[in-house]
Design a protein around this motif. Structure first.
Motif, mmCIF file in Angstrom:
data_model
loop_
_atom_site.group_PDB
_atom_site.id
_atom_site.type_symbol
_atom_site.label_atom_id
_atom_site.label_comp_id
_atom_site.label_asym_id
_atom_site.label_seq_id
_atom_site.Cartn_x
_atom_site.Cartn_y
_atom_site.Cartn_z
ATOM 1 N N ARG A 1 0.849 -1.194 0.000
ATOM 2 C CA ARG A 1 0.000 0.000 0.000
ATOM 3 C C ARG A 1 0.887 1.247 0.000
ATOM 4 N NH1 ARG A 1 -2.147 -2.524 4.330
ATOM 5 N NH2 ARG A 1 -1.620 -0.721 5.630
ATOM 6 N N SER A 2 0.393 2.284 -0.612
ATOM 7 C CA SER A 2 1.175 3.522 -0.692
ATOM 8 C C SER A 2 1.212 4.216 0.662
ATOM 9 C CB SER A 2 0.560 4.459 -1.738
ATOM 10 O OG SER A 2 -0.770 4.801 -1.376
ATOM 11 N N ARG A 3 2.353 4.848 0.922
ATOM 12 C CA ARG A 3 2.570 5.617 2.149
ATOM 13 C C ARG A 3 2.296 4.782 3.390
ATOM 14 N NH1 ARG A 3 5.484 9.165 -0.590
ATOM 15 N NH2 ARG A 3 4.272 10.241 -2.218
ATOM 16 N N THR A 4 2.857 3.579 3.422
ATOM 17 C CA THR A 4 2.660 2.660 4.553
ATOM 18 C C THR A 4 3.982 2.436 5.261
ATOM 19 O OG1 THR A 4 0.857 1.556 3.373
ATOM 20 C CG2 THR A 4 1.829 0.375 5.232
ATOM 21 N N LEU A 5 3.942 2.441 6.586
ATOM 22 C CA LEU A 5 5.136 2.191 7.387
ATOM 23 C C LEU A 5 5.362 0.693 7.521
ATOM 24 C CD1 LEU A 5 7.396 3.350 9.194
ATOM 25 C CD2 LEU A 5 5.804 3.202 11.122
ATOM 26 N N LEU A 6 6.573 0.225 7.164
ATOM 27 C CA LEU A 6 6.922 -1.191 7.196
ATOM 28 C C LEU A 6 8.091 -1.407 8.152
ATOM 29 C CD1 LEU A 6 6.863 -1.974 3.366
ATOM 30 C CD2 LEU A 6 4.980 -2.169 4.993
ATOM 31 N N MET A 7 8.162 -2.598 8.732
ATOM 32 C CA MET A 7 9.273 -3.019 9.581
ATOM 33 C C MET A 7 10.033 -4.139 8.889
ATOM 34 S SD MET A 7 9.550 -1.194 12.283
ATOM 35 C CE MET A 7 10.691 -2.239 13.165
ATOM 36 N N GLY B 1 16.352 -4.041 13.698
ATOM 37 C CA GLY B 1 15.404 -3.880 12.602
ATOM 38 C C GLY B 1 15.413 -2.465 12.052
ATOM 39 N N ARG B 2 14.799 -2.276 10.917
ATOM 40 C CA ARG B 2 14.720 -0.983 10.263
ATOM 41 C C ARG B 2 13.279 -0.716 9.839
ATOM 42 N NH1 ARG B 2 18.730 -0.694 12.477
ATOM 43 N NH2 ARG B 2 20.813 -0.117 11.740
ATOM 44 N N ALA B 3 12.941 0.561 9.785
ATOM 45 C CA ALA B 3 11.617 0.987 9.335
ATOM 46 C C ALA B 3 11.747 1.731 8.018
ATOM 47 C CB ALA B 3 10.957 1.878 10.379
ATOM 48 N N VAL B 4 10.726 1.605 7.182
ATOM 49 C CA VAL B 4 10.729 2.260 5.877
ATOM 50 C C VAL B 4 9.279 2.562 5.511
ATOM 51 C CG1 VAL B 4 10.614 0.096 4.585
ATOM 52 C CG2 VAL B 4 11.590 2.134 3.506
ATOM 53 N N THR B 5 9.106 3.620 4.753
ATOM 54 C CA THR B 5 7.772 4.013 4.287
ATOM 55 C C THR B 5 7.717 3.868 2.769
ATOM 56 O OG1 THR B 5 7.568 5.586 6.104
ATOM 57 C CG2 THR B 5 6.051 5.845 4.253
ATOM 58 N N THR B 6 6.687 3.239 2.294
ATOM 59 C CA THR B 6 6.549 3.036 0.851
ATOM 60 C C THR B 6 6.212 4.351 0.155
ATOM 61 O OG1 THR B 6 4.207 2.479 1.122
ATOM 62 C CG2 THR B 6 5.790 0.663 1.200
ATOM 63 N N ALA C 1 4.422 6.461 -3.315
ATOM 64 C CA ALA C 1 3.052 6.529 -3.818
ATOM 65 C C ALA C 1 2.667 5.299 -4.625
ATOM 66 C CB ALA C 1 2.872 7.791 -4.664
ATOM 67 N N GLU C 2 3.638 4.561 -5.182
ATOM 68 C CA GLU C 2 3.356 3.359 -5.962
ATOM 69 C C GLU C 2 3.497 2.081 -5.147
ATOM 70 O OE1 GLU C 2 5.902 3.457 -9.317
ATOM 71 O OE2 GLU C 2 4.980 5.245 -10.206
ATOM 72 N N GLY C 3 3.737 2.190 -3.849
ATOM 73 C CA GLY C 3 3.856 1.002 -3.009
ATOM 74 C C GLY C 3 5.198 0.320 -3.091
ATOM 75 N N ARG C 4 6.257 1.043 -3.443
ATOM 76 C CA ARG C 4 7.597 0.469 -3.545
ATOM 77 C C ARG C 4 8.477 1.027 -2.436
ATOM 78 N NH1 ARG C 4 8.505 -1.824 -8.631
ATOM 79 N NH2 ARG C 4 6.838 -1.441 -10.143
ATOM 80 N N PHE C 5 9.558 0.299 -2.151
ATOM 81 C CA PHE C 5 10.519 0.766 -1.162
ATOM 82 C C PHE C 5 11.861 0.104 -1.438
ATOM 83 C CE2 PHE C 5 9.127 -3.193 0.721
ATOM 84 C CZ PHE C 5 10.279 -3.710 1.298
ATOM 85 N N SER C 6 12.908 0.674 -0.855
ATOM 86 C CA SER C 6 14.257 0.114 -0.903
ATOM 87 C C SER C 6 14.990 0.622 0.337
ATOM 88 C CB SER C 6 14.987 0.526 -2.175
ATOM 89 O OG SER C 6 16.295 -0.026 -2.203
ATOM 90 N N VAL D 1 14.123 -12.709 5.763
ATOM 91 C CA VAL D 1 13.947 -11.271 5.992
ATOM 92 C C VAL D 1 12.443 -11.028 6.005
ATOM 93 C CG1 VAL D 1 14.302 -8.963 5.091
ATOM 94 C CG2 VAL D 1 16.147 -10.631 4.967
ATOM 95 N N HIS D 2 11.951 -10.680 7.177
ATOM 96 C CA HIS D 2 10.511 -10.552 7.391
ATOM 97 C C HIS D 2 10.135 -9.075 7.270
ATOM 98 C CE1 HIS D 2 6.554 -11.488 8.998
ATOM 99 N NE2 HIS D 2 6.698 -10.513 9.885
ATOM 100 N N VAL D 3 9.180 -8.798 6.384
ATOM 101 C CA VAL D 3 8.678 -7.438 6.169
ATOM 102 C C VAL D 3 7.193 -7.455 6.479
ATOM 103 C CG1 VAL D 3 8.432 -5.529 4.549
ATOM 104 C CG2 VAL D 3 10.415 -7.065 4.386
#
Length: 372
Positions: free
Chosen positions: A59-65, A90-95, A97-102, A118-120
């Motif tokens: 999902r876009s603009r979603t916080l992931l662990m 662990g690290r946090a990242v936000t996707t 607008a297209e639901g992608r992250f790196s 690697v659990h996301v």
């Protein structure tokens, strides 16, 4: 026999070259199905290194662990939950607008043996997760615990938190709710007195698990309504997540927004007002008791003559004249007699006669003149 044309021979060659690019990969297939995908820059690395974790289909603009977890596979997931992961690294990242992250993730040994992944997973909102196989170099590897055959419980529908706060909760008492859900036995054997694990997590922190046993027996294909108590610590407030786990697998999650205990804030405000006022009053009492007391010297008031009672008079009549003051007694010195005093007859040069016309003792009659 004539040879085949070159154009006919080039067609199979081109198909063989383009075939690998035309076949969809597993990640692309998962993305096409609407499931989130996780890819790693390396499939193996040692402790102290780092890998790049990329993903799509979220999902876009979603916080992931992002976590490195042991005793897990993409098929079975993380058997021991987040307790099997290296949560501290662990690290946090936000996707986007297209639901992608790196995101770069440091390689750390999990608290349990591999196989590792690697659990996301999403930290807020609707639940979504994905795993990618990863090998931590030098970390021990042990087989996964065998799945117990027979009965298997699964949460069906209608999971909710029942209950509400009270006046004591408003003043900081521990908030409590009841986690109610419908569970069904999808296995081939009966399940008797299952033990569930209820976890409460504040924000993005890992949940704290507590064992809750439900007394009853569920046969194959049966379902039952289960209610388990949930309680937080005193003064807790904010956004919480209540999780349900059975057999090492998370079955359901429910958000819980806990209001701030404003009664505690009101108590501290009143305390800050009452205590200084009480200290001020005590200080005034101490100063009043300690200071020296001197008798005030006041001048004696002059005695005023008693006033005669006022007599009632009619309107229009004149007020009676004031009474004359009583005569002051004539006090004489003890060594003088009235006859020999300085003002007596003996002290005069010549004593007037009684028949003398100018005698002060004889009254003056009108019409009679004295001699000059």
């Amino acid at each position: 026999m004539r040879g085949k044309p070159r154009s006919t021979l080039l067609v199979p060659v081109l198909l063989l070259i383009l075939l690998p690019f035309s076949l969809p990969s597993a990640g692309a297939a998962a993305a096409a199905d609407g499931k989130p995908v996780v890819t790693l820059s390396k499939s193996q690395a040692g402790t102290g290194g780092s890998i790049t974790v990329s993903g799509s289909g979220w999902r876009s603009r979603t916080l992931l662990m992002l976590l490195v977890c042991g005793q897990a596979t993409p098929a079975r997931g993380v058997v021991g939950g987040t307790n099997s992961c290296a949560n501290a690294d662990g690290r946090a990242v936000t996707t986007d607008a297209e639901g992608r992250f790196s995101r770069a993730l440091p390689v750390t040994e999990p608290p349990v043996p591999c196989p590792c992944v690697v659990h996301v997973a999403t930290a807020t909102g609707a639940k979504a997760q994905a795993d990618a196989m990863f090998q931590v170099a030098g970390h021990p590897v042990e087989p996964l615990p065998a799945q117990t055959g027979g009965g298997r419980l699964s949460v069906l529908t209608d999971t909710r938190l029942d209950g509400s706060g009270s006046l004591l909760t408003w003043f900081g008492a521990p908030p409590s709710r009841t986690l109610a859900f419908t569970v069904g036995n999808v296995g081939t054997a009966a399940v008797k007195d299952p033990v569930f694990q209820v976890g409460t997590a504040h924000g993005v922190f890992a949940p704290q698990w507590d064992d809750r046993q439900w007394h009853g027996t569920l046969g194959p294909g049966e379902k039952a309504r289960v209610e388990l108590p949930v309680e937080l610590t005193a003064g807790a407030h904010g956004d919480y997540t209540v999780s349900l786990k059975y057999g090492g697998k998370v079955l359901a999650e429910q958000p819980w927004g806990v209001g701030r205990p404003w009664g505690v804030t009101l108590f501290w405000i009143l305390l800050c007002l009452v205590v200084p006022a009480a200290v001020f009053r005590v200080g005034l009492a101490v100063v009043d008791r300690v200071r020296p007391r001197h008798a005030a010297r006041r001048p004696a008031r002059a005695t005023r003559p008693a006033r005669a009672p006022r007599r009632g008079r009619r309107r229009g009549t004149a007020a009676p004249p004031p009474r004359p003051a009583p005569p002051t007694p004539n006090t004489t010195l003890p060594w003088f007699s009235p006859e020999t005093g300085p003002g007596g007859p003996a002290g005069r040069l010549s004593a007037p006669h009684e028949d003398h016309p100018t005698s002060p003792t004889s009254p003056t009659t009108p019409g009679r003149k004295g001699s000059t």
